[in-house]
Design an enzyme around this catalytic site. Structure first.
Site, PDB file in Angstrom:
ATOM      1  N   ALA A  60       0.829  -1.209   0.000  1.00 17.12           N
ATOM      2  CA  ALA A  60       0.000   0.000   0.000  1.00 17.12           C
ATOM      3  C   ALA A  60       0.863   1.259   0.000  1.00 17.12           C
ATOM      4  O   ALA A  60       0.647   2.179  -0.802  1.00 17.12           O
ATOM      5  CB  ALA A  60      -0.936  -0.005   1.205  1.00 17.12           C
ATOM      6  N   GLU A  61       1.847   1.317   0.878  1.00 17.65           N
ATOM      7  CA  GLU A  61       2.685   2.525   0.947  1.00 17.65           C
ATOM      8  C   GLU A  61       3.534   2.670  -0.306  1.00 17.65           C
ATOM      9  O   GLU A  61       3.784   3.781  -0.761  1.00 17.65           O
ATOM     10  CB  GLU A  61       3.562   2.531   2.196  1.00 17.65           C
ATOM     11  CG  GLU A  61       4.311   3.844   2.323  1.00 17.65           C
ATOM     12  CD  GLU A  61       4.595   4.281   3.739  1.00 17.65           C
ATOM     13  OE1 GLU A  61       5.182   5.360   3.879  1.00 17.65           O
ATOM     14  OE2 GLU A  61       4.234   3.573   4.689  1.00 17.65           O
ATOM     15  N   THR A  62       3.938   1.572  -0.902  1.00 17.44           N
ATOM     16  CA  THR A  62       4.738   1.643  -2.121  1.00 17.44           C
ATOM     17  C   THR A  62       3.943   2.247  -3.270  1.00 17.44           C
ATOM     18  O   THR A  62       4.396   3.205  -3.912  1.00 17.44           O
ATOM     19  CB  THR A  62       5.273   0.249  -2.508  1.00 17.44           C
ATOM     20  OG1 THR A  62       6.116  -0.222  -1.449  1.00 17.44           O
ATOM     21  CG2 THR A  62       6.071   0.295  -3.801  1.00 17.44           C
TER      22      THR A  62
END
Length: 150
Positions: A60-62
């Site tokens: 998700a953060e990537t």
């Protein structure tokens, strides 16, 4: 594969980063409003053989950070300041796909909703990421004061 004209150059220069590479994340498409990437479940599980919640958070953060960095442009940086994840079902094999969709694209903040699905398009995780868009720190050389005239 859909790519914003600047995406390929941005990815070539900045790459996935060591964690994204270690997790096996592969970008499928990228533009500032939406980034899609896949990640294998195998190798990213917790002791019970289920996809680790932290692995979903990394995916998700990537994808959100790549989108935010593309929105910020080549002369600015995107720094994740808040990430929240809700895990809906387990994934035990195959590949998961993360899709980051822009919710807000501002001058100083960018916020994305990320949906992570399994191979059967079932929702595994939903996440929300907010990134702060900042100018990079001054180079060490430019931060050194000029010598005083004699």
């Amino acid at each position: 594969m859909v790519w914003d004209p600047t995406a390929h150059e941005w990815m070539r220069q900045h790459g996935m980063g060591t964690l994204g590479s270690r997790m096996g994340i592969q970008v499928v498409s990228a533009e500032p409003k939406q980034v899609v990437a896949t990640m294998p479940v195998e190798g990213n599980t917790q002791p019970f053989g289920l996809l680790h919640g932290g692995a979903s958070a990394v995916l998700a953060e990537t994808v959100g950070s790549i989108a935010a960095a593309m929105h910020a442009g080549p002369d600015r940086r995107a720094l994740g300041i808040e990430l929240s994840c809700s895990h809906h079902r387990a994934a035990t094999s195959g590949t998961v796909t993360g899709t980051a969709n822009a919710i807000h694209l501002g001058r100083t903040l960018a916020t994305y909703e990320i949906l992570i699905t399994d191979d059967r398009q079932r929702l595994v995780c939903t996440a929300r990421l907010t990134c702060l868009l900042v100018d990079p720190p001054a180079e060490a050389a430019s931060a050194t004061p000029a010598p005083e005239p004699a």
